[in-house]
Design a protein around this motif. Structure first.
Motif, mmCIF file in Angstrom:
data_model
loop_
_atom_site.group_PDB
_atom_site.id
_atom_site.type_symbol
_atom_site.label_atom_id
_atom_site.label_comp_id
_atom_site.label_asym_id
_atom_site.label_seq_id
_atom_site.Cartn_x
_atom_site.Cartn_y
_atom_site.Cartn_z
ATOM 1 N N ILE A 73 42.406 37.238 40.336
ATOM 2 C CA ILE A 73 43.179 38.038 39.279
ATOM 3 C C ILE A 73 43.871 36.992 38.495
ATOM 4 O O ILE A 73 44.229 35.884 38.817
ATOM 5 C CB ILE A 73 44.182 38.812 39.854
ATOM 6 N N GLY A 92 38.205 42.268 34.265
ATOM 7 C CA GLY A 92 39.447 42.860 34.454
ATOM 8 C C GLY A 92 39.422 44.311 34.481
ATOM 9 O O GLY A 92 40.133 45.178 35.282
ATOM 10 N N TYR A 98 38.476 46.384 37.525
ATOM 11 C CA TYR A 98 39.664 46.559 38.731
ATOM 12 C C TYR A 98 40.446 47.748 38.586
ATOM 13 O O TYR A 98 40.990 48.484 39.505
ATOM 14 C CB TYR A 98 40.704 45.232 38.828
ATOM 15 N N LEU A 124 40.806 39.739 35.630
ATOM 16 C CA LEU A 124 40.162 39.394 36.770
ATOM 17 C C LEU A 124 38.962 38.511 36.390
ATOM 18 O O LEU A 124 38.014 38.856 35.386
ATOM 19 C CB LEU A 124 39.377 40.775 37.410
#
Length: 390
Positions: free
Chosen positions: A275, A321, A324, A372
């Protein structure tokens, strides 16, 4: 930490009528900027059940907001969307830094919160909460990192796709010896051994993870160790780290990269899955730090870049990202589905804490407030150039 030393403990908050009305008006005005109506009828609107919540939120920011929810002072049907809207409107910047935020910043400056002496704290507080919790929440392999949803229809496929993507990105071949730093419950180790005939050494700082990972990988060329990364002094063809770098801490980024450098053979590749933050910082969100991941921190591009100079060549930087958000919502659905059997082991306050954790993190990724990254690094550069895989 001794709660009596913290400012504005809920039992100590006493407001005059005038102060209470002013705090309520301030919160209402802030929420309006994000299209959130105080006590409104949309699923992302918050319902305040205890008026002390207003002052607590304004004085303690993220910590006060989360703890007031845990204490049942406010409700929200769709927490993920509430946080998504609040972050997109940058509401946090409109709330002054509280005492606990300032203390966290000072601690991050003065102390190494992720020293070897403190390394096992997050394992004991978070990863050792009980394997049943994670078995109920995660996919069948118990992969506690972001899935890759490009061609996936569900969580199981997304996690298998992510593990396979990692293997392909490092060019994994039969017989390769791979180090997995932060191996969790052994999902990558098992996948790489079964599907790519690799030999894997996995290290973790969680006793419960290590015990289950050994069972999962029984009969495979996999060794699982309870070990700090700084104690590694051996060679590997490739190294991966999936969702562990968030526990390293900014003071140790350079040390971490030096450890990987000394353990990676010259033609090997290192894949870092982490992350990431849009802005460099010295500590993580205050509520997350206290209740979920103690002593954690999200690296920025600048911090990673500084840590890899001058020893590494950055071959690939992949941001997925937004995936996620999907992963966290799938975990939350599993958690809700199995809460009936988990309730015998965890109380209602834990339920509210865990619900808040999963849904607010989903909202943060949806808002693109955090990212991410999968980063592929080499020692000296891949001779004929690296082929990026997606």
């Amino acid at each position: 930490m001794d709660r009596s030393k913290l400012p504005l403990h809920p039992d100590d908050i006493e407001l005059s009528a005038g102060d209470g009305f002013r705090a309520r008006d301030k919160v209402e005005s802030l929420l309006e900027r994000a299209g959130i109506v105080l006590n409104g009828n949309q699923p992302w609107d918050i319902q305040v059940l205890d008026p002390r919540a207003y002052s607590r939120i304004l004085s303690q920011g993220s910590l006060g907001l989360g703890e007031a929810y845990m204490d049942g002072w406010w409700e929200c049907e769709q927490l993920d969307e509430f946080i998504h809207r609040a972050l997109r409107a940058d509401l946090e910047a409109q709330i002054r830094v509280g005492w606990y935020d300032a203390w966290q910043l000072l601690r991050g400056l003065l102390a190494n919160l992720q020293s070897k002496a403190r390394a096992f704290m997050v394992g004991e507080q978070h990863y050792d909460l009980g394997n049943q919790l994670y078995q109920c929440m995660l996919d069948s392999r118990m992969t506690y990192t972001c899935g890759y949803w490009r061609n996936a229809a569900d969580l199981e496929q997304a996690q298998a796709s992510k593990l396979d993507l990692v293997c392909r990105k490092i060019g994994l071949q039969p017989g390769d010896r791979v180090l997995d730093i932060g191996c969790g419950w052994g999902s990558f180790a098992e996948f790489a051994a079964r599907n790519y005939s690799a030999e894997v050494v996995g290290i973790t700082i969680s006793r419960e993870q290590a015990e289950l990972a050994r069972v999962r990988c029984s009969g495979l060329p996999v060794e699982i160790r309870l070990q700090d990364y700084r104690d590694l002094h051996e060679s590997f063809d490739h190294i991966v780290s999936l969702g562990m770098f968030e526990h390293v801490g900014w003071k140790n980024y350079r040390t971490y990269m030096q450890v990987v450098q000394r353990c990676l053979r010259d033609k090997g590749l290192f894949l870092l899955h982490s992350i990431g933050a849009n802005q460099s910082g010295l500590h993580t969100d205050t509520w997350i730090d206290r209740h979920i991941f103690p002593n954690g921190g999200l690296p920025s591009i600048a911090q990673i870049g500084k840590a890899i100079e001058p020893d590494w060549v950055m071959e690939d930087w992949h941001n997925f990202g937004a995936d996620y958000d999907l992963t966290l919502m799938a975990w939350y659905a599993n958690f809700e589905q199995h809460w009936g059997e988990l309730a015998a082991h965890y109380d209602q306050r834990f339920y509210r804490m865990w619900r808040y954790y999963l849904l607010t993190c989903a909202g943060a990724f949806r808002a693109r407030d955090i990212q991410l990254w999968q980063i592929v690094l080499s020692k000296g550069g891949v001779a004929d150039g690296y082929r990026s895989l997606r």
